[in-house]
Design an enzyme around this catalytic site. Structure first.
Site, mmCIF file in Angstrom:
data_model
loop_
_atom_site.group_PDB
_atom_site.id
_atom_site.type_symbol
_atom_site.label_atom_id
_atom_site.label_comp_id
_atom_site.label_asym_id
_atom_site.label_seq_id
_atom_site.Cartn_x
_atom_site.Cartn_y
_atom_site.Cartn_z
ATOM 1 N N HIS A 1 -0.689 0.287 -9.690
ATOM 2 C CA HIS A 1 -1.407 -0.632 -8.782
ATOM 3 C C HIS A 1 -1.902 -1.850 -9.577
ATOM 4 O O HIS A 1 -3.109 -2.135 -9.617
ATOM 5 C CB HIS A 1 -2.573 0.077 -8.080
ATOM 6 C CG HIS A 1 -3.014 -0.653 -6.838
ATOM 7 N ND1 HIS A 1 -3.443 -0.020 -5.707
ATOM 8 C CD2 HIS A 1 -3.092 -1.978 -6.561
ATOM 9 C CE1 HIS A 1 -3.779 -0.912 -4.783
ATOM 10 N NE2 HIS A 1 -3.575 -2.128 -5.286
ATOM 11 N N ARG B 1 0.844 -1.188 0.000
ATOM 12 C CA ARG B 1 0.000 0.000 0.000
ATOM 13 C C ARG B 1 0.883 1.243 0.000
ATOM 14 O O ARG B 1 1.957 1.269 0.632
ATOM 15 C CB ARG B 1 -0.898 0.037 1.240
ATOM 16 C CG ARG B 1 -2.078 -0.908 1.167
ATOM 17 C CD ARG B 1 -3.097 -0.488 0.114
ATOM 18 N NE ARG B 1 -4.243 -1.389 0.066
ATOM 19 C CZ ARG B 1 -4.361 -2.431 -0.769
ATOM 20 N NH1 ARG B 1 -3.395 -2.700 -1.644
ATOM 21 N NH2 ARG B 1 -5.448 -3.183 -0.759
HETATM 22 P P1 NDP Z 1 -2.113 -11.556 4.917
HETATM 23 O O1 NDP Z 1 -3.078 -11.025 5.888
HETATM 24 O O2 NDP Z 1 -2.254 -12.980 4.464
HETATM 25 O O3 NDP Z 1 -0.625 -11.413 5.477
HETATM 26 C C1 NDP Z 1 -0.198 -10.277 6.148
HETATM 27 C C2 NDP Z 1 1.198 -10.529 6.694
HETATM 28 O O4 NDP Z 1 1.679 -9.303 7.279
HETATM 29 C C3 NDP Z 1 1.221 -11.591 7.815
HETATM 30 O O5 NDP Z 1 2.378 -12.370 7.706
HETATM 31 C C4 NDP Z 1 1.257 -10.735 9.075
HETATM 32 O O6 NDP Z 1 1.881 -11.347 10.185
HETATM 33 C C5 NDP Z 1 2.098 -9.567 8.613
HETATM 34 N N1 NDP Z 1 1.865 -8.400 9.480
HETATM 35 C C6 NDP Z 1 0.714 -7.723 9.694
HETATM 36 N N2 NDP Z 1 0.895 -6.738 10.588
HETATM 37 C C7 NDP Z 1 2.198 -6.801 10.952
HETATM 38 C C8 NDP Z 1 2.996 -6.081 11.866
HETATM 39 N N3 NDP Z 1 2.491 -5.061 12.592
HETATM 40 N N4 NDP Z 1 4.291 -6.417 12.005
HETATM 41 C C9 NDP Z 1 4.816 -7.453 11.301
HETATM 42 N N5 NDP Z 1 4.109 -8.194 10.411
HETATM 43 C C10 NDP Z 1 2.822 -7.866 10.248
HETATM 44 O O7 NDP Z 1 -2.144 -10.567 3.657
HETATM 45 P P2 NDP Z 1 -1.863 -10.899 2.127
HETATM 46 O O8 NDP Z 1 -0.542 -11.561 2.030
HETATM 47 O O9 NDP Z 1 -3.025 -11.567 1.516
HETATM 48 O O10 NDP Z 1 -1.801 -9.415 1.526
HETATM 49 C C11 NDP Z 1 -0.877 -8.472 1.991
HETATM 50 C C12 NDP Z 1 -1.173 -7.106 1.404
HETATM 51 O O11 NDP Z 1 -0.801 -7.053 0.035
HETATM 52 C C13 NDP Z 1 -2.637 -6.703 1.390
HETATM 53 O O12 NDP Z 1 -3.069 -6.263 2.643
HETATM 54 C C14 NDP Z 1 -2.642 -5.599 0.360
HETATM 55 O O13 NDP Z 1 -2.400 -4.366 1.000
HETATM 56 C C15 NDP Z 1 -1.485 -5.945 -0.560
HETATM 57 N N6 NDP Z 1 -1.920 -6.334 -1.909
HETATM 58 C C16 NDP Z 1 -1.497 -5.593 -2.972
HETATM 59 C C17 NDP Z 1 -1.842 -5.939 -4.241
HETATM 60 C C18 NDP Z 1 -1.334 -5.178 -5.397
HETATM 61 O O14 NDP Z 1 -1.729 -5.446 -6.526
HETATM 62 N N7 NDP Z 1 -0.469 -4.219 -5.196
HETATM 63 C C19 NDP Z 1 -2.679 -7.114 -4.512
HETATM 64 C C20 NDP Z 1 -3.069 -7.827 -3.317
HETATM 65 C C21 NDP Z 1 -2.709 -7.433 -2.070
HETATM 66 P P3 NDP Z 1 1.239 -12.650 10.883
HETATM 67 O O15 NDP Z 1 1.422 -13.751 9.852
HETATM 68 O O16 NDP Z 1 2.069 -12.863 12.076
HETATM 69 O O17 NDP Z 1 -0.199 -12.336 11.146
HETATM 70 C C1 OXD Z 2 -5.624 -5.931 -3.155
HETATM 71 C C2 OXD Z 2 -5.111 -5.032 -4.158
HETATM 72 O O1 OXD Z 2 -5.642 -5.605 -1.965
HETATM 73 O O2 OXD Z 2 -5.313 -5.286 -5.369
HETATM 74 O O3 OXD Z 2 -6.051 -7.045 -3.534
HETATM 75 O O4 OXD Z 2 -4.462 -4.044 -3.822
#
Ligand code: NDP
Ligand code: OXD
Length: 312
Positions: free
Chosen positions: A275, A227
């Site tokens: 994006h 993000r």
């Molecule tokens: P998940 O919820 O599966 O994974 C999030 C990860 O971040 C987990 O490992 C979590 O830790 C970790 N995390 C969260 N908060 C913290 C913190 N404070 N400190 C350390 N680690 C933290 O999310 P996804 O993998 O599905 O997606 C991640 C992000 O990717 C989405 O939220 C979105 O913003 C972005 N995205 C972007 C896209 C794009 O096209 N640019 C497409 C899709 C998603 P833990 O495992 O310990 O809970």
């Molecule tokens: C998502 C994205 O969160 O596309 O899936 O950014």
């Protein structure tokens, strides 16, 4: 049983493909295309992406909110969102594949010195640069969830020296795990290429800033596919210009679309992507939403419900 009534409220997304895909996934579904809600009392489900604030708070029979994306920060910014309604995020193998492709592509681009070769081409220069082994390149992934863990596995498969940072400790084969705020600096100090795949929450907003980016080894690269709010944008260019960072791939921005006058557009060390690292695929995602609605109507637990307190 009557088909479900689903409000589609994704004003920044082309709706044609989604209407076709949702209708194919649930023939007969009663789709209401915001702002044409019809009788609000009939709406049971909402499918949203950057929906205008307030539009979900006066739907008296709303049962579940589905996010078109994996990230739900765009939904949770609406402070009028009813607390008791489950919020489901997008978890789709197609999305994971898209992100793995994007991250591997950019890591290989940097690993194989492509920015330097492209600069040499512009200068008409023929010069071979040292070719590091993947095992000599340390890739650090912020976030080891659905997307981060899949990218870590793929990069480990190439032989990269992969580390990951998460909130809770993880034990992934071939991935050195770091967890929690106390291990962040140690993680950063060994990331030649840093990939951000964190959710945007109160804890992670601004995590890519002057201090943390300065903690990376000199000459490091940044790939932010999470993000725009993770990056303190004003901190990036000085670190690139001073040579502390060698380059950045940015897929996400504080303001999207990236404003025309923004310095990122023309910076020679920044690659701007609109994006599009991993786009949600209407066909596969609609089937996932339909299956979850079906589960809900059968009284079974929903999959991929967001923990509102955690913010992801
Ligand atoms: P998940 O919820 O599966 O994974 C999030 C990860 O971040 C987990 O490992 C979590 O830790 C970790 N995390 C969260 N908060 C913290 C913190 N404070 N400190 C350390 N680690 C933290 O999310 P996804 O993998 O599905 O997606 C991640 C992000 O990717 C989405 O939220 C979105 O913003 C972005 N995205 C972007 C896209 C794009 O096209 N640019 C497409 C899709 C998603 P833990 O495992 O310990 O809970
Ligand atoms: C998502 C994205 O969160 O596309 O899936 O950014």
């Amino acid at each position: 049983m009557k088909p479900p009534v689903l409000l589609y409220a994704c004003p920044t997304v082309d709706q044609e493909d989604w209407v076709a895909a949702l209708t194919a996934a649930w023939p007969g579904i009663d789709l209401r295309l915001w702002p044409a809600t019809g009788d609000k009392a009939e709406i049971e489900y909402a499918f949203v992406w950057k929906q205008p604030a307030g539009i979900l708070s006066d739907l008296p029979n709303l049962k579940v909110i589905f996010s078109l994306g994996a990230g739900v920060d765009h939904v949770l910014t609406d402070t009028t969102l009813p607390d008791h309604i489950p919020l489901v995020r997008m978890v789709d193998p197609t999305l994971v594949t898209g992100m793995v492709e994007f991250v591997v592509m950019r890591v290989l681009h940097y690993h194989r010195c492509m920015p330097d070769y492209e600069a040499q081409q512009r200068a008409g220069m023929w010069k071979q640069l040292p070719q590091l082994l993947p095992s000599e390149r340390r890739v650090g992934i912020l976030g080891l969830g659905e997307l981060g863990a899949a990218c870590a596995r793929a990069l480990a498969g190439f032989g990269f020296d992969v580390a990951g940072w998460s909130r809770t400790a993880k034990d992934l084969p071939g991935v050195r795990g770091f967890a929690g705020a106390e291990q962040l600096d140690a993680f950063l100090a060994q990331a030649d290429i840093l990939v951000c795949l964190l959710p945007l929450t109160d804890q992670t907003r601004g995590i890519l800033n002057r201090r943390t980016l300065s903690a990376l080894p000199k000459g490091a690269y940044l790939i932010n596919a999470a993000r725009g709010g993770h990056l303190v944008e004003d901190d990036l260019v000085p670190l690139l210009d001073a040579g502390h960072l060698a380059g950045a791939t940015l897929d996400v921005f504080a303001v999207e679309p990236l404003p025309a006058a923004h310095p990122f557009w023309t910076h020679p060390k920044i690659t701007v992507v609109p994006h599009a690292a991993a786009l949600t695929h209407p066909g596969t995602a609609s089937r996932i939403v339909a299956a979850n609605i079906d589960r809900h109507r059968r009284g079974e637990p929903l999959h991929n419900v967001v923990d509102r307190a955690r913010g992801y």
